[in-house]
Design a protein around this motif. Structure first.
Motif, mmCIF file in Angstrom:
data_model
loop_
_atom_site.group_PDB
_atom_site.id
_atom_site.type_symbol
_atom_site.label_atom_id
_atom_site.label_comp_id
_atom_site.label_asym_id
_atom_site.label_seq_id
_atom_site.Cartn_x
_atom_site.Cartn_y
_atom_site.Cartn_z
ATOM 1 N N PHE A 110 49.079 -27.126 28.052
ATOM 2 C CA PHE A 110 48.586 -26.995 26.672
ATOM 3 C C PHE A 110 49.560 -26.943 25.706
ATOM 4 O O PHE A 110 50.409 -26.350 25.589
ATOM 5 C CB PHE A 110 47.553 -25.895 26.455
ATOM 6 C CG PHE A 110 46.121 -26.167 27.000
ATOM 7 C CD1 PHE A 110 45.264 -26.972 26.421
ATOM 8 C CD2 PHE A 110 45.711 -25.644 27.960
ATOM 9 C CE1 PHE A 110 44.023 -27.231 26.799
ATOM 10 C CE2 PHE A 110 44.461 -25.613 28.665
ATOM 11 C CZ PHE A 110 43.584 -26.628 27.818
ATOM 12 N N THR A 133 45.324 -31.209 24.804
ATOM 13 C CA THR A 133 44.523 -30.337 23.780
ATOM 14 C C THR A 133 43.169 -30.060 24.374
ATOM 15 O O THR A 133 42.617 -30.616 25.415
ATOM 16 C CB THR A 133 44.487 -31.316 22.597
ATOM 17 O OG1 THR A 133 43.552 -32.345 22.812
ATOM 18 C CG2 THR A 133 45.730 -31.816 22.161
ATOM 19 N N PHE A 134 42.349 -29.076 23.456
ATOM 20 C CA PHE A 134 41.218 -28.824 23.927
ATOM 21 C C PHE A 134 40.289 -30.053 23.704
ATOM 22 O O PHE A 134 39.629 -30.337 24.798
ATOM 23 C CB PHE A 134 40.744 -27.770 23.025
ATOM 24 C CG PHE A 134 39.130 -27.276 23.438
ATOM 25 C CD1 PHE A 134 38.911 -26.538 24.332
ATOM 26 C CD2 PHE A 134 38.221 -27.750 22.367
ATOM 27 C CE1 PHE A 134 37.303 -26.137 24.706
ATOM 28 C CE2 PHE A 134 36.672 -27.462 22.690
ATOM 29 C CZ PHE A 134 36.395 -26.660 23.663
ATOM 30 N N ASP A 135 40.374 -30.951 22.638
ATOM 31 C CA ASP A 135 39.442 -31.950 22.388
ATOM 32 C C ASP A 135 39.565 -33.008 23.614
ATOM 33 O O ASP A 135 38.591 -33.572 24.217
ATOM 34 C CB ASP A 135 39.835 -32.817 21.358
ATOM 35 C CG ASP A 135 39.328 -32.063 20.330
ATOM 36 O OD1 ASP A 135 38.406 -31.016 20.118
ATOM 37 O OD2 ASP A 135 39.797 -32.163 18.781
ATOM 38 N N ARG A 178 37.725 -32.049 26.648
ATOM 39 C CA ARG A 178 36.126 -31.587 26.460
ATOM 40 C C ARG A 178 35.197 -32.363 27.759
ATOM 41 O O ARG A 178 34.379 -31.701 28.257
ATOM 42 C CB ARG A 178 35.742 -32.141 25.231
ATOM 43 C CG ARG A 178 35.950 -31.151 23.940
ATOM 44 C CD ARG A 178 35.473 -31.796 22.849
ATOM 45 N NE ARG A 178 35.716 -30.908 21.639
ATOM 46 C CZ ARG A 178 35.204 -30.103 21.173
ATOM 47 N NH1 ARG A 178 33.927 -29.538 21.809
ATOM 48 N NH2 ARG A 178 35.465 -29.161 20.123
ATOM 49 N N LYS A 230 49.185 -23.808 18.533
ATOM 50 C CA LYS A 230 47.803 -24.692 18.740
ATOM 51 C C LYS A 230 47.738 -24.448 20.375
ATOM 52 O O LYS A 230 46.494 -24.647 20.642
ATOM 53 C CB LYS A 230 47.926 -25.808 18.232
ATOM 54 C CG LYS A 230 46.791 -26.802 18.370
ATOM 55 C CD LYS A 230 46.867 -27.993 17.616
ATOM 56 C CE LYS A 230 45.543 -28.895 17.728
ATOM 57 N NZ LYS A 230 45.134 -28.880 18.972
ATOM 58 N N GLU A 277 45.825 -21.730 21.252
ATOM 59 C CA GLU A 277 44.429 -21.635 20.724
ATOM 60 C C GLU A 277 43.300 -22.613 21.673
ATOM 61 O O GLU A 277 42.540 -22.180 22.187
ATOM 62 C CB GLU A 277 44.469 -22.004 19.395
ATOM 63 C CG GLU A 277 44.976 -21.084 18.216
ATOM 64 C CD GLU A 277 45.036 -21.627 16.953
ATOM 65 O OE1 GLU A 277 44.793 -22.920 16.732
ATOM 66 O OE2 GLU A 277 45.114 -21.150 15.830
ATOM 67 N N ASP A 278 44.154 -23.625 21.859
ATOM 68 C CA ASP A 278 43.357 -24.742 22.729
ATOM 69 C C ASP A 278 43.152 -24.144 24.270
ATOM 70 O O ASP A 278 42.225 -24.287 24.623
ATOM 71 C CB ASP A 278 44.249 -26.011 22.912
ATOM 72 C CG ASP A 278 44.015 -26.869 21.684
ATOM 73 O OD1 ASP A 278 43.181 -26.508 20.793
ATOM 74 O OD2 ASP A 278 44.638 -27.721 21.367
ATOM 75 N N TRP A 312 40.299 -21.346 24.102
ATOM 76 C CA TRP A 312 38.934 -22.015 23.848
ATOM 77 C C TRP A 312 38.622 -22.721 25.405
ATOM 78 O O TRP A 312 37.476 -22.435 25.629
ATOM 79 C CB TRP A 312 39.075 -23.165 22.846
ATOM 80 C CG TRP A 312 39.213 -22.678 21.285
ATOM 81 C CD1 TRP A 312 38.762 -21.320 20.748
ATOM 82 C CD2 TRP A 312 39.678 -23.429 20.307
ATOM 83 N NE1 TRP A 312 39.313 -21.426 19.549
ATOM 84 C CE2 TRP A 312 39.732 -22.696 19.174
ATOM 85 C CE3 TRP A 312 40.070 -24.741 20.334
ATOM 86 C CZ2 TRP A 312 40.069 -22.994 18.093
ATOM 87 C CZ3 TRP A 312 40.297 -25.126 19.035
ATOM 88 C CH2 TRP A 312 40.737 -24.110 17.854
ATOM 89 N N PHE A 313 39.369 -23.412 25.976
ATOM 90 C CA PHE A 313 39.033 -24.002 27.313
ATOM 91 C C PHE A 313 38.827 -23.075 28.481
ATOM 92 O O PHE A 313 37.660 -23.161 28.870
ATOM 93 C CB PHE A 313 40.051 -24.870 27.593
ATOM 94 C CG PHE A 313 39.868 -25.560 28.996
ATOM 95 C CD1 PHE A 313 39.196 -26.786 28.871
ATOM 96 C CD2 PHE A 313 40.302 -25.140 30.297
ATOM 97 C CE1 PHE A 313 38.840 -27.499 30.216
ATOM 98 C CE2 PHE A 313 40.110 -25.656 31.294
ATOM 99 C CZ PHE A 313 39.299 -26.882 31.462
#
Length: 395
Positions: free
Chosen positions: A169, A173-175, A178, A227, A230-231, A234-235
């Motif tokens: 990360f 990225t988290f996106d 997905r 970031k 953060e990513d 979230w994951f």
């Protein structure tokens, strides 16, 4: 407790190498199967007429914010040459200072009392660490956190292992993950007895907050580490919370990587405080073994001792080895998938969905399949391999 000459000599040598009284006591307790305190070490060294203080010491404060220190020691044992030891001997805490440069020279000092004893002139130039260390970061992140309690809605008879190796990360990225997260949640939704999430190192691209470097200081392509945290949060949070909902037991096992050894440790410590329903097994060691039912798994990042892992598994984790029928080793580091049966131990080198960074693009390391995997086990063998992000499941 009765001190032997061997214990005393060992305490003197460890102290001369720069270890604190508390650390020396811990090492002696382990080596001699005794309960030794730091205060006991201090008193014993005093009775043995041993002093860890330098005969002479000087400190200079430089205009660029660094400090230069020189200390003279009369030591009976050659000190460890590591930067941490040299800094400790000159009075600097390695947790609070980085060494810019350092060296030491040896001279012979003669006295009527001790005879000829080596005298060490130790010289270091240090600078205060910028930012905060991993332990302080954990305390900040977890301050005031209220544990999350999630109601279980599903379960099953089989076990599921989800290896997360080399997600990086900061580059990833988290996106971008997905689709893989959705696939994993669909698998988890089938219901399991026990779900294990393996955090196998290099979860984060950098081991620092204010700069982008590996554990050993190798410069990397720039990444926003805030970031990245953060990513990653979230994951991992989505994955764990869905696992709690669909399994009777959830565990996290973690080993650090060559990119993020300290930072990942801090990140995983935060999971233990947020999720009381999850058994979190964090470590600062390079390997960690566990078993689910009669399946035994050894985790390692893969950057060290790779060829020795099967024998290390049998020797270092003999309890897991002896009580399992199906044994696997999970590691990553190389960013592509390899599976090998090494004398009955399945060696699984995990791939990664991480996109190529500048270094990989420059050197052509871009052809591996960008896949993740998950493994479903019965009590004593592998039943299903799920390929995530790279095509159909292998059954």
């Amino acid at each position: 407790m009765i001190w032997t000459k061997g214990m005393t000599d060992r305490a003197i040598k460890l102290t001369d190498q720069g270890y604190t009284h508390a650390k020396t006591a811990a090492m002696l307790s382990d080596e001699y199967s005794a309960n030794i305190t730091g205060n006991a070490v201090r008193k014993r060294l005093k009775r043995a007429h041993h002093s860890e203080q330098p005969a002479e010491a000087s400190v200079q404060f430089n205009d660029d914010g660094t400090q230069t220190a020189t200390a003279l020691f009369m030591l009976k044992h050659e000190p460890d040459k590591s930067p941490e030891t040299l800094m400790r001997l000159c009075g600097y805490d390695p947790e609070k200072f980085d060494m810019v440069s350092g060296d030491y020279k040896v001279y012979e000092q003669h006295s009527t009392k001790d005879g000829t004893v080596p005298q060490y002139s130790i010289h270091v130039r240090v600078k205060p660490k910028s930012g905060i260390n991993a332990q302080e970061l954990v305390m900040i992140l977890n301050k005031g956190i209220k544990p999350i309690n999630i109601k279980q809605a599903n379960g099953g008879d089989h076990n599921l292992v989800i290896p997360l190796f080399d997600l990086h990360f900061g580059i990833t990225t988290f996106d971008s993950l997905r689709p893989e997260l959705n696939e994993l949640c669909n698998i988890i939704g089938q219901g399991f007895d026990h779900i294990v999430v393996e955090v196998g190192g290099d979860l984060l691209h950098s081991d620092y907050m204010g700069k982008t470097q590996t554990v050993h200081g190798t410069q990397l392509d720039h990444a926003d580490t805030v970031k990245a945290w953060e990513d990653a949060k979230w994951f991992i949070d989505d994955l764990i919370e869905y696992a709690i909902t669909n399994a009777q037991h959830v565990s996290v096992y973690a080993v650090g990587g060559n990119h993020d050894f300290d930072m990942q440790w801090a990140f995983v410590e935060g999971l233990a405080d947020r999720y009381e329903q999850v058994d979190v097994h964090n470590t600062i060691h390079y390997r960690q073994a566990y078993r689910i039912g009669h399946v035994g798994i050894l985790m390692a990042h893969g950057d060290v001792a790779l060829k020795k892992l099967p024998m290390l598994f049998a020797n270092e984790d003999s309890d897991v080895w002896a009580n399992t029928k199906w044994r696997e080793i999970h590691y990553g580091h190389f960013h592509h998938e390899v599976v090998n049966d090494d004398g009955g131990v399945i060696m699984r080198q995990m791939g990664t969905p991480k996109p190529a960074d500048g270094y990989e693009s420059k050197n052509g390391y871009t052809m591996a399949h960008k896949v993740m995997q998950a493994f479903e086990y019965s009590d004593d063998q592998l039943k299903v391999t799920y390929n995530i992000g790279g095509g159909a499941d292998e059954r």
